[in-house]
Design a protein around this motif. Structure first.
Motif, mmCIF file in Angstrom:
data_model
loop_
_atom_site.group_PDB
_atom_site.id
_atom_site.type_symbol
_atom_site.label_atom_id
_atom_site.label_comp_id
_atom_site.label_asym_id
_atom_site.label_seq_id
_atom_site.Cartn_x
_atom_site.Cartn_y
_atom_site.Cartn_z
ATOM 1 N N ILE A 237 -4.533 -6.489 -30.773
ATOM 2 C CA ILE A 237 -3.986 -5.362 -31.616
ATOM 3 C C ILE A 237 -4.451 -4.122 -31.470
ATOM 4 O O ILE A 237 -3.955 -3.272 -31.010
ATOM 5 C CB ILE A 237 -4.199 -5.837 -33.050
ATOM 6 C CG1 ILE A 237 -3.207 -6.915 -33.604
ATOM 7 C CG2 ILE A 237 -3.929 -4.821 -33.913
ATOM 8 C CD1 ILE A 237 -3.524 -7.624 -34.805
ATOM 9 N N ALA A 238 -5.983 -3.946 -30.971
ATOM 10 C CA ALA A 238 -6.547 -2.924 -30.543
ATOM 11 C C ALA A 238 -5.815 -2.247 -29.166
ATOM 12 O O ALA A 238 -5.943 -1.081 -29.152
ATOM 13 C CB ALA A 238 -8.081 -3.080 -30.557
ATOM 14 N N GLY A 239 -5.783 -3.270 -28.607
ATOM 15 C CA GLY A 239 -5.249 -2.787 -27.183
ATOM 16 C C GLY A 239 -3.824 -2.028 -27.207
ATOM 17 O O GLY A 239 -3.570 -1.098 -26.612
ATOM 18 N N LEU A 240 -3.122 -2.657 -28.057
ATOM 19 C CA LEU A 240 -1.948 -2.179 -28.414
ATOM 20 C C LEU A 240 -1.720 -0.753 -29.084
ATOM 21 O O LEU A 240 -1.229 0.112 -28.901
ATOM 22 C CB LEU A 240 -1.031 -3.021 -29.195
ATOM 23 C CG LEU A 240 -0.540 -4.199 -28.343
ATOM 24 C CD1 LEU A 240 0.278 -5.284 -29.781
ATOM 25 C CD2 LEU A 240 0.453 -3.979 -27.284
ATOM 26 N N ILE A 241 -2.790 -0.488 -30.179
ATOM 27 C CA ILE A 241 -2.824 0.623 -30.975
ATOM 28 C C ILE A 241 -3.377 1.773 -30.159
ATOM 29 O O ILE A 241 -3.066 2.751 -30.218
ATOM 30 C CB ILE A 241 -3.515 0.279 -32.206
ATOM 31 C CG1 ILE A 241 -2.885 -0.726 -33.176
ATOM 32 C CG2 ILE A 241 -3.699 1.649 -33.117
ATOM 33 C CD1 ILE A 241 -3.394 -1.108 -34.410
ATOM 34 N N PHE A 242 -4.593 1.395 -29.634
ATOM 35 C CA PHE A 242 -5.532 2.394 -28.893
ATOM 36 C C PHE A 242 -5.430 2.608 -27.434
ATOM 37 O O PHE A 242 -5.576 3.773 -26.959
ATOM 38 C CB PHE A 242 -7.022 2.176 -29.249
ATOM 39 C CG PHE A 242 -7.121 2.245 -30.639
ATOM 40 C CD1 PHE A 242 -7.265 3.294 -31.639
ATOM 41 C CD2 PHE A 242 -8.099 0.883 -31.413
ATOM 42 C CE1 PHE A 242 -7.330 3.106 -33.037
ATOM 43 C CE2 PHE A 242 -7.967 0.952 -32.772
ATOM 44 C CZ PHE A 242 -7.781 2.002 -33.503
ATOM 45 N N THR B 189 -17.584 0.489 -25.660
ATOM 46 C CA THR B 189 -16.284 0.832 -26.157
ATOM 47 C C THR B 189 -15.119 0.020 -26.123
ATOM 48 O O THR B 189 -14.553 -0.303 -27.119
ATOM 49 C CB THR B 189 -15.602 1.963 -24.898
ATOM 50 O OG1 THR B 189 -16.611 2.975 -24.701
ATOM 51 C CG2 THR B 189 -14.418 2.654 -25.534
ATOM 52 N N THR B 190 -14.963 -1.031 -25.337
ATOM 53 C CA THR B 190 -13.843 -2.110 -25.405
ATOM 54 C C THR B 190 -14.403 -3.057 -26.253
ATOM 55 O O THR B 190 -13.674 -3.508 -27.329
ATOM 56 C CB THR B 190 -13.962 -2.939 -24.041
ATOM 57 O OG1 THR B 190 -15.215 -3.394 -23.696
ATOM 58 C CG2 THR B 190 -13.360 -2.267 -22.935
ATOM 59 N N PHE B 191 -15.918 -3.457 -26.715
ATOM 60 C CA PHE B 191 -16.224 -4.216 -27.692
ATOM 61 C C PHE B 191 -15.982 -3.422 -29.019
ATOM 62 O O PHE B 191 -15.540 -4.160 -30.034
ATOM 63 C CB PHE B 191 -17.682 -4.474 -27.659
ATOM 64 C CG PHE B 191 -18.478 -5.577 -28.665
ATOM 65 C CD1 PHE B 191 -18.076 -6.841 -28.131
ATOM 66 C CD2 PHE B 191 -19.092 -4.944 -29.576
ATOM 67 C CE1 PHE B 191 -18.646 -7.643 -29.099
ATOM 68 C CE2 PHE B 191 -19.347 -5.960 -30.391
ATOM 69 C CZ PHE B 191 -19.428 -7.339 -30.221
ATOM 70 N N LEU B 192 -16.371 -2.227 -29.279
ATOM 71 C CA LEU B 192 -15.922 -1.543 -30.518
ATOM 72 C C LEU B 192 -14.739 -1.382 -30.736
ATOM 73 O O LEU B 192 -14.073 -1.550 -32.006
ATOM 74 C CB LEU B 192 -16.708 -0.114 -30.534
ATOM 75 C CG LEU B 192 -18.231 -0.203 -30.638
ATOM 76 C CD1 LEU B 192 -18.709 1.107 -30.494
ATOM 77 C CD2 LEU B 192 -18.750 -0.932 -31.861
ATOM 78 N N THR B 193 -13.856 -1.248 -29.607
ATOM 79 C CA THR B 193 -12.500 -1.224 -30.074
ATOM 80 C C THR B 193 -11.857 -2.635 -30.549
ATOM 81 O O THR B 193 -10.939 -2.495 -31.243
ATOM 82 C CB THR B 193 -11.535 -0.692 -28.788
ATOM 83 O OG1 THR B 193 -12.083 0.423 -28.387
ATOM 84 C CG2 THR B 193 -10.150 -0.632 -28.938
ATOM 85 N N SER B 194 -12.447 -3.692 -29.830
ATOM 86 C CA SER B 194 -12.106 -4.985 -30.317
ATOM 87 C C SER B 194 -12.277 -5.295 -31.684
ATOM 88 O O SER B 194 -11.337 -6.017 -32.705
ATOM 89 C CB SER B 194 -12.606 -6.036 -29.407
ATOM 90 O OG SER B 194 -12.104 -5.846 -28.203
ATOM 91 N N LEU B 195 -13.535 -4.663 -31.944
ATOM 92 C CA LEU B 195 -14.014 -5.075 -33.481
ATOM 93 C C LEU B 195 -13.118 -4.153 -34.418
ATOM 94 O O LEU B 195 -12.754 -4.932 -35.521
ATOM 95 C CB LEU B 195 -15.369 -4.470 -33.436
ATOM 96 C CG LEU B 195 -16.183 -4.587 -34.911
ATOM 97 C CD1 LEU B 195 -16.096 -5.842 -35.280
ATOM 98 C CD2 LEU B 195 -17.600 -3.952 -34.988
ATOM 99 N N VAL B 196 -12.584 -3.137 -34.272
ATOM 100 C CA VAL B 196 -11.886 -2.319 -34.933
ATOM 101 C C VAL B 196 -10.707 -3.024 -35.259
ATOM 102 O O VAL B 196 -10.093 -3.025 -36.310
ATOM 103 C CB VAL B 196 -11.621 -0.717 -34.556
ATOM 104 C CG1 VAL B 196 -10.376 -0.148 -35.305
ATOM 105 C CG2 VAL B 196 -12.988 -0.189 -34.579
ATOM 106 N N GLY B 197 -9.996 -3.512 -34.049
ATOM 107 C CA GLY B 197 -8.697 -4.290 -34.140
ATOM 108 C C GLY B 197 -8.791 -5.508 -35.068
ATOM 109 O O GLY B 197 -7.922 -5.631 -35.600
#
Length: 84
Positions: A42-47, A59-67
């Motif tokens: 989801i984070a990959g789709l949104i961000f 960055t990828t870890f925190l983005t995944s956490l936000v997703g």
């Protein structure tokens, strides 16, 4: 090797997201892994950020956490009618 990385990082991300959203007591290890992997997607789709498959960075870890947190918030909203 990529599948093992998905499972480990997905489990950690899902566990941290469930701690943030206070749903940890309701989830097991398998659900934490699923939440982490789907949250990363989801984070990959949104961000549109980098993928965990390419490299595991802060960055990828925190983005995944936000997703994953967004995913748990949506699930809580649908299930209970409110976000905790």
């Amino acid at each position: 090797m990529g599948l093992i990385v998905w499972l480990i990082v997905g489990g950690v991300v899902g566990w941290l997201a469930s701690m943030v959203m206070r749903t940890d007591a309701q989830q097991g290890v398998l659900l934490n892994i699923v939440v982490g992997i789907v949250g990363a997607f989801i984070a990959g789709l949104i961000f549109g950020g980098g993928s965990i498959n390419q490299a595991i960075t802060i960055t990828t870890f925190l983005t995944s956490l936000v997703g994953a947190i967004i995913l748990l918030a949506i699930v809580n909203l649908v299930r209970r009618g409110r976000v905790r």
